[in-house]
Motif scaffolding. Structure first.
Motif, PDB file in Angstrom:
ATOM      1  N   UNK A   1      -1.453  -2.800 -10.654  1.00 41.89           N
ATOM      2  CA  UNK A   1      -1.071  -1.393 -10.635  1.00 41.89           C
ATOM      3  C   UNK A   1      -2.307  -0.510 -10.446  1.00 41.89           C
ATOM      4  N   UNK A   2      -2.836  -0.523  -9.236  1.00 43.95           N
ATOM      5  CA  UNK A   2      -4.036   0.271  -8.969  1.00 43.95           C
ATOM      6  C   UNK A   2      -3.740   1.772  -8.946  1.00 43.95           C
ATOM      7  N   UNK A   3      -2.499   2.144  -8.680  1.00 47.08           N
ATOM      8  CA  UNK A   3      -2.144   3.563  -8.610  1.00 47.08           C
ATOM      9  C   UNK A   3      -2.301   4.221  -9.979  1.00 47.08           C
ATOM     10  N   UNK A   4      -1.796   3.562 -11.020  1.00 50.74           N
ATOM     11  CA  UNK A   4      -1.955   4.115 -12.369  1.00 50.74           C
ATOM     12  C   UNK A   4      -3.406   4.040 -12.836  1.00 50.74           C
ATOM     13  N   UNK A   5      -4.074   2.973 -12.474  1.00 51.87           N
ATOM     14  CA  UNK A   5      -5.454   2.826 -12.905  1.00 51.87           C
ATOM     15  C   UNK A   5      -6.323   3.964 -12.400  1.00 51.87           C
ATOM     16  N   UNK A   6      -6.108   4.362 -11.149  1.00 53.93           N
ATOM     17  CA  UNK A   6      -6.872   5.460 -10.575  1.00 53.93           C
ATOM     18  C   UNK A   6      -6.223   6.820 -10.809  1.00 53.93           C
ATOM     19  N   UNK A   7      -5.085   6.841 -11.529  1.00 58.73           N
ATOM     20  CA  UNK A   7      -4.355   8.083 -11.810  1.00 58.73           C
ATOM     21  C   UNK A   7      -3.986   8.814 -10.527  1.00 58.73           C
ATOM     22  N   UNK A   8      -3.464   8.062  -9.563  1.00 63.77           N
ATOM     23  CA  UNK A   8      -2.993   8.639  -8.320  1.00 63.77           C
ATOM     24  C   UNK A   8      -1.554   9.098  -8.476  1.00 63.77           C
ATOM     25  N   UNK A   9      -1.131   9.943  -7.565  1.00 61.14           N
ATOM     26  CA  UNK A   9       0.259  10.368  -7.547  1.00 61.14           C
ATOM     27  C   UNK A   9       1.088   9.203  -7.004  1.00 61.14           C
ATOM     28  N   UNK A  10       1.958   8.606  -7.806  1.00 65.40           N
ATOM     29  CA  UNK A  10       2.694   7.410  -7.355  1.00 65.40           C
ATOM     30  C   UNK A  10       3.644   7.680  -6.208  1.00 65.40           C
ATOM     31  N   UNK A  11       4.029   8.945  -6.022  1.00 68.39           N
ATOM     32  CA  UNK A  11       4.944   9.280  -4.935  1.00 68.39           C
ATOM     33  C   UNK A  11       4.214   9.754  -3.686  1.00 68.39           C
ATOM     34  N   UNK A  12       2.916   9.921  -3.765  1.00 63.06           N
ATOM     35  CA  UNK A  12       2.176  10.441  -2.616  1.00 63.06           C
ATOM     36  C   UNK A  12       0.722   9.978  -2.698  1.00 63.06           C
ATOM     37  N   UNK A  13       0.465   8.781  -2.234  1.00 65.64           N
ATOM     38  CA  UNK A  13      -0.887   8.245  -2.250  1.00 65.64           C
ATOM     39  C   UNK A  13      -1.092   7.403  -0.999  1.00 65.64           C
ATOM     40  N   UNK A  14      -2.328   7.139  -0.666  1.00 67.16           N
ATOM     41  CA  UNK A  14      -2.627   6.394   0.550  1.00 67.16           C
ATOM     42  C   UNK A  14      -2.344   4.917   0.333  1.00 67.16           C
ATOM     43  N   UNK A  15      -1.914   4.263   1.376  1.00 71.14           N
ATOM     44  CA  UNK A  15      -1.660   2.828   1.361  1.00 71.14           C
ATOM     45  C   UNK A  15      -2.792   2.125   2.092  1.00 71.14           C
ATOM     46  N   UNK A  16      -2.729   0.785   2.124  1.00 73.55           N
ATOM     47  CA  UNK A  16      -3.762   0.055   2.845  1.00 73.55           C
ATOM     48  C   UNK A  16      -3.718   0.361   4.330  1.00 73.55           C
ATOM     49  N   UNK A  17      -2.502   0.635   4.859  1.00 75.28           N
ATOM     50  CA  UNK A  17      -2.407   0.992   6.267  1.00 75.28           C
ATOM     51  C   UNK A  17      -3.141   2.294   6.561  1.00 75.28           C
ATOM     52  N   UNK A  18      -3.028   3.260   5.644  1.00 76.64           N
ATOM     53  CA  UNK A  18      -3.734   4.526   5.822  1.00 76.64           C
ATOM     54  C   UNK A  18      -5.252   4.323   5.802  1.00 76.64           C
ATOM     55  N   UNK A  19      -5.724   3.442   4.927  1.00 75.56           N
ATOM     56  CA  UNK A  19      -7.162   3.186   4.844  1.00 75.56           C
ATOM     57  C   UNK A  19      -7.643   2.464   6.094  1.00 75.56           C
ATOM     58  N   UNK A  20      -6.866   1.495   6.586  1.00 76.16           N
ATOM     59  CA  UNK A  20      -7.233   0.815   7.824  1.00 76.16           C
ATOM     60  C   UNK A  20      -7.269   1.807   8.991  1.00 76.16           C
ATOM     61  N   UNK A  21      -6.318   2.723   9.001  1.00 78.24           N
ATOM     62  CA  UNK A  21      -6.300   3.731  10.060  1.00 78.24           C
ATOM     63  C   UNK A  21      -7.546   4.600  10.014  1.00 78.24           C
ATOM     64  N   UNK A  22      -7.961   4.990   8.805  1.00 80.31           N
ATOM     65  CA  UNK A  22      -9.153   5.804   8.658  1.00 80.31           C
ATOM     66  C   UNK A  22     -10.392   5.052   9.127  1.00 80.31           C
ATOM     67  N   UNK A  23     -10.503   3.768   8.744  1.00 81.83           N
ATOM     68  CA  UNK A  23     -11.639   2.963   9.179  1.00 81.83           C
ATOM     69  C   UNK A  23     -11.663   2.821  10.696  1.00 81.83           C
ATOM     70  N   UNK A  24     -10.498   2.584  11.291  1.00 80.58           N
ATOM     71  CA  UNK A  24     -10.438   2.437  12.748  1.00 80.58           C
ATOM     72  C   UNK A  24     -10.772   3.746  13.450  1.00 80.58           C
TER      73      UNK A  24
END
Length: 428
Positions: A89-112
């Motif tokens: 549960x990395x979303x709670x650990x980082x205190x992210x908004x569980x309904x609106x947070x970046x996914x791994x696809x979003x991070x891959x898109x940013x890197x690309x």
């Protein structure tokens, strides 16, 4: 009944929208990575065939830092994928908004996307004479584009995630005068692994601050070979941030273990970079390294720092070598990375290669796993054995525990958003 049907319809529409969004994100990731691959090959071929410049060492130092940052972002996407696959549960650990947070696809898109900008900038640098643009305007343009993307105030391009990062960055830089949580500790640890890239960014800043001619590099020794003291100070800043955080936590709790000892661990980096600076400054007075006492001081401090850091990571940050590990010898009793969700997705050979290119990638995998385990144990403790104050204390983001500073007015919303993911995890 009508209200229930409406709720089901809204949930179904949300799920369909999320699926469409994921497919569109996958398309962009593939598109950007394909463009990056083509541009990268073109840049390599252009570099091989290009013989008109003699300042390759300057271009390498300028472009190396951004590339390491792009690699770090990509590996962070791999981390997120591994966490999700293992049910962490990395979303709670980082205190992210569980309904609106970046996914791994979003991070891959940013890197690309950053990779495309990086490769395009290199091609512009190599063919600057054809474009009639100063060659060293392209690296600066790359940095400006990335900075503008991050600080863009408009609610586009993952506005919430970008400003979450900026808030965490601000609290981290404000250490020890600002309150902080697990995300701030985590980001400071990431920066500690990026000290080499930070030195490249320092070189880039020094180059543009002292070089008036953007068509040629000129003499840059004052930014590299003659800047031993300043470079060592810059390299020690990440360690100082973690050192200051540990000192602040020790001041708040008055606990020698782990906070004061952790501060001592990070202070060893000061001796490493300090002795290195002395060795470089007085290097000309000795014919060999063996004659310099500063060399032995640097070697000894490096060994102490490496041993203490590795021991702390394995035992406290990862929780390995647990006494009650049972059949999980040398590990811990509770594991989330099973052979199905981790080992098969990341063969040991790939992990071995990535560990030597980015050790923080491996650290992130096991640090979040241990953080999640401690959070579960703290939350599932019987009420008669653990009062609320003790639960909160265990949920603080210590280096030997977790940071779960949950805001009471968001608990219900978080639980509702996580219900679907929790049930799917149980079914697996």
């Amino acid at each position: 009944m009508e209200e229930g049907r409406n709720s089901s319809a809204r949930a179904m529409n949300t799920q369909i929208g999320d699926e469409r969004k994921t497919r569109w994100t996958f398309f962009r990731v593939g598109l950007f990575f394909g463009c990056f691959l083509i541009l990268f090959i073109a840049a390599v071929l252009s570099t091989i065939c290009h013989h008109g410049r003699d300042d390759w060492h300057v271009a390498l130092r300028i472009y190396r830092g951004p590339f390491l940052l792009i690699e770090f972002i990509f590996l962070l996407g791999v981390n997120v994928h591994a966490w999700k696959s293992a049910g962490i549960d990395y979303v709670r650990t980082f205190e992210l908004d569980p309904c609106n947070h970046v996914s791994e696809e979003d991070i891959f898109e940013l890197a690309a996307l950053f990779g495309v900008a990086w490769a395009t900038s290199i091609l512009g640098f190599l063919h600057a004479s054809i474009l009639h643009i100063p060659a060293y305007a392209f690296p600066l343009g790359l940095i400006v584009v990335v900075v503008l993307f991050v600080v863009n105030p408009f609610k586009v391009c993952k506005h919430e995630a970008r400003f979450w990062f900026l808030r965490v960055l601000g609290r981290m830089l404000g250490t020890p005068f600002t309150p902080f949580n697990f995300a701030d500790f985590w980001l400071a640890d990431q920066v500690c692994s990026l000290w080499f890239a930070i030195l490249d960014f320092y070189y880039l800043g020094c180059f543009y601050a002292t070089n008036d001619n953007w068509d040629a590099a000129g003499d840059t020794s004052h930014c590299m070979e003659k800047a031993h003291v300043s470079r060592c100070i810059i390299a020690a800043i990440p360690a100082y941030l973690r050192f200051a955080q540990c000192c602040r936590r020790f001041y708040d709790t008055n606990e020698v273990f782990p906070h004061f000892l952790n501060a001592l661990k990070y202070s060893t980096f000061f001796f490493v970079f300090g002795s290195l600076a002395l060795h470089k400054v007085y290097e000309g007075q000795f014919s060999t390294h063996a004659e310099s006492p500063y060399f032995y001081f640097w070697l000894l401090s490096s060994l102490v720092s490496t041993f203490s850091t590795f021991t702390w990571d394995v035992k406290l940050d990862w929780g390995l070598f647990e006494k009650n590990a049972g059949k999980n010898i040398f590990l811990r009793e509770r594991l989330f990375y099973s052979s199905r969700s981790f080992n098969k997705q990341a063969p040991p050979e790939i992990l071995f290669f990535i560990y030597h290119t980015s050790p923080r990638f491996m650290w992130n995998l096991f640090r979040l796993e241990f953080e999640h385990i401690i959070a579960l144990e703290a939350a599932s403790a019987p009420p008669d054995e653990l009062n609320e104050e003790e639960v909160i204390q265990k949920m603080m983001d210590d280096d030997d525990g977790v940071m779960q500073c949950r805001k009471r007015n968001n608990i219900l919303r978080r639980e509702e958003c996580f219900a679907g993911d929790f049930m799917s995890t149980i079914e697996k």
